[in-house]
Write a protein that holds these residues in place. Structure first.
Motif, mmCIF file in Angstrom:
data_model
loop_
_atom_site.group_PDB
_atom_site.id
_atom_site.type_symbol
_atom_site.label_atom_id
_atom_site.label_comp_id
_atom_site.label_asym_id
_atom_site.label_seq_id
_atom_site.Cartn_x
_atom_site.Cartn_y
_atom_site.Cartn_z
ATOM 1 N N ILE A 77 2.438 2.621 -7.728
ATOM 2 C CA ILE A 77 1.762 1.364 -8.038
ATOM 3 C C ILE A 77 1.019 0.838 -6.812
ATOM 4 O O ILE A 77 -0.148 0.423 -6.891
ATOM 5 C CB ILE A 77 2.774 0.321 -8.556
ATOM 6 C CG1 ILE A 77 3.360 0.760 -9.900
ATOM 7 C CG2 ILE A 77 2.116 -1.048 -8.673
ATOM 8 C CD1 ILE A 77 4.457 -0.149 -10.429
ATOM 9 N N TYR A 102 -1.982 2.745 -6.174
ATOM 10 C CA TYR A 102 -2.818 2.859 -7.368
ATOM 11 C C TYR A 102 -3.040 4.328 -7.753
ATOM 12 O O TYR A 102 -4.120 4.728 -8.166
ATOM 13 C CB TYR A 102 -4.160 2.142 -7.173
ATOM 14 C CG TYR A 102 -4.011 0.636 -7.150
ATOM 15 C CD1 TYR A 102 -4.221 -0.120 -8.295
ATOM 16 C CD2 TYR A 102 -3.597 -0.019 -5.992
ATOM 17 C CE1 TYR A 102 -4.049 -1.501 -8.285
ATOM 18 C CE2 TYR A 102 -3.412 -1.390 -5.969
ATOM 19 C CZ TYR A 102 -3.632 -2.130 -7.113
ATOM 20 O OH TYR A 102 -3.431 -3.493 -7.115
ATOM 21 N N TRP A 119 -2.546 6.517 -10.278
ATOM 22 C CA TRP A 119 -2.227 6.599 -11.692
ATOM 23 C C TRP A 119 -1.800 8.000 -12.112
ATOM 24 O O TRP A 119 -1.000 8.175 -13.037
ATOM 25 C CB TRP A 119 -3.403 6.133 -12.537
ATOM 26 C CG TRP A 119 -4.668 6.933 -12.350
ATOM 27 C CD1 TRP A 119 -5.667 6.682 -11.467
ATOM 28 C CD2 TRP A 119 -5.036 8.113 -13.070
ATOM 29 N NE1 TRP A 119 -6.655 7.623 -11.567
ATOM 30 C CE2 TRP A 119 -6.295 8.522 -12.557
ATOM 31 C CE3 TRP A 119 -4.456 8.857 -14.088
ATOM 32 C CZ2 TRP A 119 -6.958 9.649 -13.032
ATOM 33 C CZ3 TRP A 119 -5.115 9.972 -14.572
ATOM 34 C CH2 TRP A 119 -6.353 10.368 -14.041
ATOM 35 N N MET A 170 -4.823 0.436 -14.687
ATOM 36 C CA MET A 170 -4.804 0.173 -13.245
ATOM 37 C C MET A 170 -6.197 -0.072 -12.691
ATOM 38 O O MET A 170 -6.359 -0.755 -11.674
ATOM 39 C CB MET A 170 -4.153 1.341 -12.494
ATOM 40 C CG MET A 170 -2.730 1.628 -12.911
ATOM 41 S SD MET A 170 -1.858 2.705 -11.756
ATOM 42 C CE MET A 170 -1.411 1.534 -10.467
ATOM 43 N N TRP A 202 -1.332 -6.260 -15.116
ATOM 44 C CA TRP A 202 -1.866 -5.113 -15.858
ATOM 45 C C TRP A 202 -3.073 -5.459 -16.713
ATOM 46 O O TRP A 202 -4.091 -4.773 -16.682
ATOM 47 C CB TRP A 202 -0.773 -4.502 -16.724
ATOM 48 C CG TRP A 202 0.369 -3.945 -15.919
ATOM 49 C CD1 TRP A 202 1.544 -4.557 -15.627
ATOM 50 C CD2 TRP A 202 0.417 -2.669 -15.290
ATOM 51 N NE1 TRP A 202 2.342 -3.744 -14.851
ATOM 52 C CE2 TRP A 202 1.672 -2.560 -14.632
ATOM 53 C CE3 TRP A 202 -0.461 -1.589 -15.212
ATOM 54 C CZ2 TRP A 202 2.063 -1.449 -13.920
ATOM 55 C CZ3 TRP A 202 -0.076 -0.460 -14.499
ATOM 56 C CH2 TRP A 202 1.171 -0.391 -13.864
#
Length: 307
Positions: A202, A205, A207, A243, A270
């Motif tokens: 997270i 970032y 994903w 994201m 989110w």
């Protein structure tokens, strides 16, 4: 009349039944039991012996003497040929009672198998496969349990059947079979490792990493009011879609409602319409594979604040 060698089997049955019923109606149940068990021992060729012992077993069942009743029911299906009384199979009735009162899974497995093999038209085969799968699990026969779950899923009514005491039978079978056939390469040794990996994904970032960490089978994304059995709860999406362009944050510690087998990580940022997501982690319960059992997986997402 019983001493008369010329009496027909049907007449002899009527006489014995009348004597037993008389004893019972007079409150002399001990005399009834003694009369019937003695008759069976001294007349091994009587074709109705299974029924006489069934009367004895049923008497003990009414007295809540289940171990004694189980002994007689088991004796009937093991040592005496089946017969129809008033159009009903004595063996089938015995098996029904044995399934209800037996405390040992090994015995119950035997009874379920006999019902499936001998009386498939008188029961729900779909339910039988589910119940026998659960018994196989209890004794650690995982291959047999998985096979029974697969047979359950092959039945046309598996997704709609309502089984008493098992409200999510189809979901359990589907998830168990799908998980058994999966790679399981998304699991982590410990909760700390899983939590740190997800937080790092997270923060950076990443994903792609988060997509790798998510369970590849049985993953759900739903509101707190929904159920995993809801078809809309099973989602197959990429974290990339949520994201991109957002500022995602998370709490430093897991939610206080977490337990030794389940954990929740509160995150937010989110989407504009559902800002808060709780990431749901759980300990893998899959004894069929000791190397996987007890590890941790990211199993789902709950949308919104906790209820």
């Amino acid at each position: 009349m019983l001493d008369d060698s010329s009496i027909s089997p049907q007449s002899r049955y009527a006489v014995i039944n009348r004597i037993a019923s008389f004893y019972y109606s007079q409150g002399k149940s001990d005399d009834m039991v003694l009369f019937l068990t003695d008759w069976v021992e001294t007349h091994p060729g009587d074709s109705y012996n299974a029924y006489w012992l069934f009367m004895v077993a049923s008497h003990y069942l009414k007295l809540n003497e289940e171990p004694i009743a189980e002994y007689y029911y088991e004796r009937i299906i093991t040592n005496f040929p089946d017969l129809l009384v008033n159009g009903k199979s004595v063996h089938f009735s015995c098996l029904q009672h044995l399934i209800q009162i037996s405390k040992r899974s090994a015995n119950r497995i035997n009874y379920f198998n006999r019902v499936i093999h001998d009386f498939p038209q008188q029961v729900s085969i779909t339910e039988m496969y589910m119940r026998i799968a659960l018994e196989y699990e209890k004794v650690g026969e995982w291959d047999a349990a998985l096979k029974s779950y697969e047979l359950f899923l092959e039945q046309p009514d598996s997704s709609t059947i309502q089984i008493a005491g098992l409200p999510n039978a189809y979901t359990k079978a589907r998830q168990t079979v799908d998980f058994s056939k999966s790679s399981k390469d998304w699991t982590f040794e410990t909760l700390d490792e899983l939590e740190n990996a997800v937080k790092k994904g997270i923060t950076s970032y990443n994903w792609r990493a988060l997509d790798r960490y998510r369970s590849k089978v049985n993953f759900f994304a739903m509101s707190w009011k929904s159920s995993e059995s809801d078809p809309n709860a099973l989602e197959n999406f990429s974290m990339h879609n949520f994201m991109l362009g957002n500022r995602i944050r998370y709490l430093d510690t897991l939610d206080e409602s977490s337990t030794p087998t389940e954990a929740y990580l509160r995150t937010w940022g989110w989407t504009s319409y559902v800002n808060v997501w709780y990431l749901y982690f759980r300990k893998v319960d899959f004894p069929a594979d000791p190397e996987i059992h007890g590890r941790w997986e990211w199993a789902g997402i709950y949308f919104g604040e906790k209820l």
